[in-house]
Design a protein around this motif. Structure first.
Motif, PDB file in Angstrom:
ATOM      1  N   GLN A   1       0.842  -1.194   0.000  1.00  0.00           N
ATOM      2  CA  GLN A   1       0.000   0.000   0.000  1.00  0.00           C
ATOM      3  C   GLN A   1       0.876   1.243   0.000  1.00  0.00           C
ATOM      4  O   GLN A   1       1.997   1.220   0.492  1.00  0.00           O
ATOM      5  CB  GLN A   1      -0.903   0.005   1.238  1.00  0.00           C
ATOM      6  CG  GLN A   1      -1.770  -1.245   1.359  1.00  0.00           C
ATOM      7  CD  GLN A   1      -2.628  -1.253   2.599  1.00  0.00           C
ATOM      8  OE1 GLN A   1      -3.399  -0.331   2.809  1.00  0.00           O
ATOM      9  NE2 GLN A   1      -2.491  -2.291   3.410  1.00  0.00           N
ATOM     10  N   TRP A   2       0.346   2.305  -0.550  1.00  0.00           N
ATOM     11  CA  TRP A   2       0.990   3.613  -0.503  1.00  0.00           C
ATOM     12  C   TRP A   2       0.107   4.566   0.295  1.00  0.00           C
ATOM     13  O   TRP A   2      -1.119   4.585   0.145  1.00  0.00           O
ATOM     14  CB  TRP A   2       1.220   4.161  -1.918  1.00  0.00           C
ATOM     15  CG  TRP A   2       2.359   3.496  -2.637  1.00  0.00           C
ATOM     16  CD1 TRP A   2       2.306   2.405  -3.448  1.00  0.00           C
ATOM     17  CD2 TRP A   2       3.730   3.914  -2.606  1.00  0.00           C
ATOM     18  NE1 TRP A   2       3.557   2.106  -3.921  1.00  0.00           N
ATOM     19  CE2 TRP A   2       4.453   3.009  -3.428  1.00  0.00           C
ATOM     20  CE3 TRP A   2       4.432   4.938  -1.971  1.00  0.00           C
ATOM     21  CZ2 TRP A   2       5.828   3.114  -3.629  1.00  0.00           C
ATOM     22  CZ3 TRP A   2       5.801   5.047  -2.165  1.00  0.00           C
ATOM     23  CH2 TRP A   2       6.478   4.152  -2.988  1.00  0.00           C
ATOM     24  N   TYR A   3       0.778   5.374   1.125  1.00  0.00           N
ATOM     25  CA  TYR A   3       0.097   6.353   1.965  1.00  0.00           C
ATOM     26  C   TYR A   3       0.746   7.718   1.774  1.00  0.00           C
ATOM     27  O   TYR A   3       1.935   7.814   1.442  1.00  0.00           O
ATOM     28  CB  TYR A   3       0.205   5.988   3.454  1.00  0.00           C
ATOM     29  CG  TYR A   3      -0.607   4.798   3.878  1.00  0.00           C
ATOM     30  CD1 TYR A   3      -0.134   3.507   3.703  1.00  0.00           C
ATOM     31  CD2 TYR A   3      -1.854   4.975   4.482  1.00  0.00           C
ATOM     32  CE1 TYR A   3      -0.878   2.418   4.127  1.00  0.00           C
ATOM     33  CE2 TYR A   3      -2.603   3.887   4.903  1.00  0.00           C
ATOM     34  CZ  TYR A   3      -2.104   2.618   4.723  1.00  0.00           C
ATOM     35  OH  TYR A   3      -2.842   1.544   5.133  1.00  0.00           O
ATOM     36  N   ARG A   4      -0.024   8.760   2.041  1.00  0.00           N
ATOM     37  CA  ARG A   4       0.482  10.124   2.048  1.00  0.00           C
ATOM     38  C   ARG A   4       0.306  10.706   3.446  1.00  0.00           C
ATOM     39  O   ARG A   4      -0.695  10.433   4.116  1.00  0.00           O
ATOM     40  CB  ARG A   4      -0.286  10.986   1.034  1.00  0.00           C
ATOM     41  CG  ARG A   4       0.242  12.419   0.929  1.00  0.00           C
ATOM     42  CD  ARG A   4      -0.645  13.263   0.014  1.00  0.00           C
ATOM     43  NE  ARG A   4      -1.912  13.576   0.652  1.00  0.00           N
ATOM     44  CZ  ARG A   4      -3.091  13.462   0.053  1.00  0.00           C
ATOM     45  NH1 ARG A   4      -3.169  13.031  -1.188  1.00  0.00           N
ATOM     46  NH2 ARG A   4      -4.192  13.788   0.699  1.00  0.00           N
ATOM     47  N   GLN A   5       1.280  11.529   3.859  1.00  0.00           N
ATOM     48  CA  GLN A   5       1.202  12.178   5.157  1.00  0.00           C
ATOM     49  C   GLN A   5       1.611  13.639   4.998  1.00  0.00           C
ATOM     50  O   GLN A   5       2.698  13.931   4.515  1.00  0.00           O
ATOM     51  CB  GLN A   5       2.099  11.497   6.191  1.00  0.00           C
ATOM     52  CG  GLN A   5       1.968  12.076   7.598  1.00  0.00           C
ATOM     53  CD  GLN A   5       2.837  11.348   8.593  1.00  0.00           C
ATOM     54  OE1 GLN A   5       3.957  10.959   8.294  1.00  0.00           O
ATOM     55  NE2 GLN A   5       2.330  11.154   9.819  1.00  0.00           N
TER      56      GLN A   5
ATOM     57  N   LEU B   1      -2.005   9.632   8.406  1.00  0.00           N
ATOM     58  CA  LEU B   1      -1.746   9.130   7.061  1.00  0.00           C
ATOM     59  C   LEU B   1      -3.044   8.940   6.291  1.00  0.00           C
ATOM     60  O   LEU B   1      -4.070   8.573   6.858  1.00  0.00           O
ATOM     61  CB  LEU B   1      -0.998   7.801   7.127  1.00  0.00           C
ATOM     62  CG  LEU B   1       0.492   7.876   7.404  1.00  0.00           C
ATOM     63  CD1 LEU B   1       0.736   8.098   8.880  1.00  0.00           C
ATOM     64  CD2 LEU B   1       1.189   6.617   6.935  1.00  0.00           C
ATOM     65  N   VAL B   2      -2.962   9.158   4.997  1.00  0.00           N
ATOM     66  CA  VAL B   2      -4.097   8.957   4.112  1.00  0.00           C
ATOM     67  C   VAL B   2      -3.761   7.833   3.150  1.00  0.00           C
ATOM     68  O   VAL B   2      -2.720   7.867   2.483  1.00  0.00           O
ATOM     69  CB  VAL B   2      -4.424  10.247   3.327  1.00  0.00           C
ATOM     70  CG1 VAL B   2      -5.524   9.976   2.306  1.00  0.00           C
ATOM     71  CG2 VAL B   2      -4.833  11.354   4.282  1.00  0.00           C
ATOM     72  N   HIS B   3      -4.644   6.843   3.093  1.00  0.00           N
ATOM     73  CA  HIS B   3      -4.442   5.714   2.201  1.00  0.00           C
ATOM     74  C   HIS B   3      -4.647   6.150   0.751  1.00  0.00           C
ATOM     75  O   HIS B   3      -5.641   6.795   0.419  1.00  0.00           O
ATOM     76  CB  HIS B   3      -5.425   4.601   2.557  1.00  0.00           C
ATOM     77  CG  HIS B   3      -5.279   3.386   1.706  1.00  0.00           C
ATOM     78  ND1 HIS B   3      -6.059   3.155   0.603  1.00  0.00           N
ATOM     79  CD2 HIS B   3      -4.444   2.330   1.807  1.00  0.00           C
ATOM     80  CE1 HIS B   3      -5.709   2.012   0.059  1.00  0.00           C
ATOM     81  NE2 HIS B   3      -4.743   1.490   0.773  1.00  0.00           N
TER      82      HIS B   3
ATOM     83  N   TYR C   1       5.476  10.439   1.432  1.00  0.00           N
ATOM     84  CA  TYR C   1       4.810   9.269   0.874  1.00  0.00           C
ATOM     85  C   TYR C   1       5.489   8.012   1.410  1.00  0.00           C
ATOM     86  O   TYR C   1       6.719   7.902   1.394  1.00  0.00           O
ATOM     87  CB  TYR C   1       4.856   9.306  -0.656  1.00  0.00           C
ATOM     88  CG  TYR C   1       4.001  10.416  -1.215  1.00  0.00           C
ATOM     89  CD1 TYR C   1       4.492  11.716  -1.280  1.00  0.00           C
ATOM     90  CD2 TYR C   1       2.696  10.177  -1.647  1.00  0.00           C
ATOM     91  CE1 TYR C   1       3.703  12.750  -1.749  1.00  0.00           C
ATOM     92  CE2 TYR C   1       1.906  11.200  -2.130  1.00  0.00           C
ATOM     93  CZ  TYR C   1       2.415  12.488  -2.166  1.00  0.00           C
ATOM     94  OH  TYR C   1       1.616  13.511  -2.630  1.00  0.00           O
TER      95      TYR C   1
ATOM     96  N   THR D   1      -8.770  -1.385   4.003  1.00  0.00           N
ATOM     97  CA  THR D   1      -8.047  -0.133   4.095  1.00  0.00           C
ATOM     98  C   THR D   1      -7.997   0.315   5.537  1.00  0.00           C
ATOM     99  O   THR D   1      -8.990   0.221   6.264  1.00  0.00           O
ATOM    100  CB  THR D   1      -8.745   0.936   3.246  1.00  0.00           C
ATOM    101  OG1 THR D   1      -8.695   0.547   1.881  1.00  0.00           O
ATOM    102  CG2 THR D   1      -8.046   2.290   3.395  1.00  0.00           C
ATOM    103  N   GLN D   2      -6.844   0.818   5.947  1.00  0.00           N
ATOM    104  CA  GLN D   2      -6.707   1.422   7.262  1.00  0.00           C
ATOM    105  C   GLN D   2      -6.999   2.918   7.149  1.00  0.00           C
ATOM    106  O   GLN D   2      -6.517   3.570   6.228  1.00  0.00           O
ATOM    107  CB  GLN D   2      -5.279   1.271   7.804  1.00  0.00           C
ATOM    108  CG  GLN D   2      -4.919  -0.092   8.279  1.00  0.00           C
ATOM    109  CD  GLN D   2      -3.592  -0.079   9.007  1.00  0.00           C
ATOM    110  OE1 GLN D   2      -3.535  -0.123  10.225  1.00  0.00           O
ATOM    111  NE2 GLN D   2      -2.526  -0.006   8.249  1.00  0.00           N
ATOM    112  N   TYR D   3      -7.748   3.432   8.101  1.00  0.00           N
ATOM    113  CA  TYR D   3      -8.027   4.860   8.176  1.00  0.00           C
ATOM    114  C   TYR D   3      -7.364   5.394   9.442  1.00  0.00           C
ATOM    115  O   TYR D   3      -7.644   4.908  10.540  1.00  0.00           O
ATOM    116  CB  TYR D   3      -9.538   5.115   8.209  1.00  0.00           C
ATOM    117  CG  TYR D   3     -10.227   4.686   6.934  1.00  0.00           C
ATOM    118  CD1 TYR D   3     -10.650   3.376   6.756  1.00  0.00           C
ATOM    119  CD2 TYR D   3     -10.429   5.593   5.896  1.00  0.00           C
ATOM    120  CE1 TYR D   3     -11.264   2.973   5.579  1.00  0.00           C
ATOM    121  CE2 TYR D   3     -11.050   5.195   4.723  1.00  0.00           C
ATOM    122  CZ  TYR D   3     -11.460   3.886   4.572  1.00  0.00           C
ATOM    123  OH  TYR D   3     -12.060   3.479   3.401  1.00  0.00           O
TER     124      TYR D   3
END
Lengths: 111, 117
Positions: free
Chosen positions: A33-37, A43-45, A87, B105-107
């Protein structure tokens, strides 16, 4: 220990250009998975790619996965100032039930 | 619908003290995970709870403990605080257990910034 390693650690590009970030990991995975912060906040998925998938798109995001090389890339096309963030890639290893994050790429979009 | 909420937002403690951080998941989510994020690093997994049971634990000392309540909210406790415990503590919720072939998905919540002096 961290499973994923993002590359580069920091990236500065002009607005409108494409940004590419890479992630390498060490063990077999179920998914990545990739997340943005933004600025040390939550963090946002962004996107999840399964181990049997090779490419996935979501809006201006394109993610690829090469399980033979244990690597993934995140491409952000037509970058915007709002894309400035850190990211992270995160892997769900097959050997245990933990989500392991990399150290992140700090992306800065220049106006 | 409200997202994941965490309290408090900021916290300052001194070495040796104990701290309790709280997390409320998204309504309907049964899994809560806790992460520690030191400045400049990625989040480090601490715990995952699902249906009030611990289902995963990261490489953290026994000073770290957590629990999940019947309403699926969760608390993270840290005893005998050390300077190195200063970090952003993130809580994340998901519908189901994050394991195996799960693609849930994790929130994430906004985090609690803990400073240990």
């Amino acid at each position: 220990s961290q499973q994923g390693e993002e590359d580069p650690q920091a990236l500065s590009i002009q607005e409108g250009e494409n940004a590419t970030m890479n992630c390498s990991y060490k063990t077999s995975i179920n998914n990545l998975q990739w997340y943005r912060q933004n600025s040390g906040r939550g963090l946002v998925h962004l996107i999840l790619i399964r181990s049997n998938e090779r490419e996935k798109h979501s809006g201006r995001l394109r993610v690829t996965l090469d399980t033979s090389k244990k690597s993934s890339s995140l491409l952000i096309t037509a970058s915007r100032a709002a894309d400035t963030a850190s990211y992270f890639c995160a892997t769900d290893a097959t050997r245990d039930d933990k989500i392991i994050f990399g150290k992140g790429t700090r992306l800065h979009i220049l106006p | 619908d409200a997202g994941v909420t965490q309290s408090p937002t900021h916290l300052i403690k001194t070495r040796g003290q104990q701290v309790t951080l709280r997390c409320s998941p998204i309504s309907g989510h049964k899994s809560v995970s806790w992460y520690q994020q030191v400045l400049g690093q990625g989040p480090q997994f601490i715990f995952q709870y699902y249906e009030k049971e611990e289902r995963g634990r990261g490489n953290f000392p026994d000073r770290f403990s957590a629990r999940q309540f019947p309403n699926y909210s969760s608390e993270l406790n840290v005893n005998a605080l050390l300077l190195g415990d200063s970090a952003l503590y993130l809580c994340a919720s998901s519908l189901g257990l994050l394991a195996g072939i799960s693609t849930d998905t994790q929130y994430f919540g906004p985090g609690t910034r803990l400073t240990v002096l």
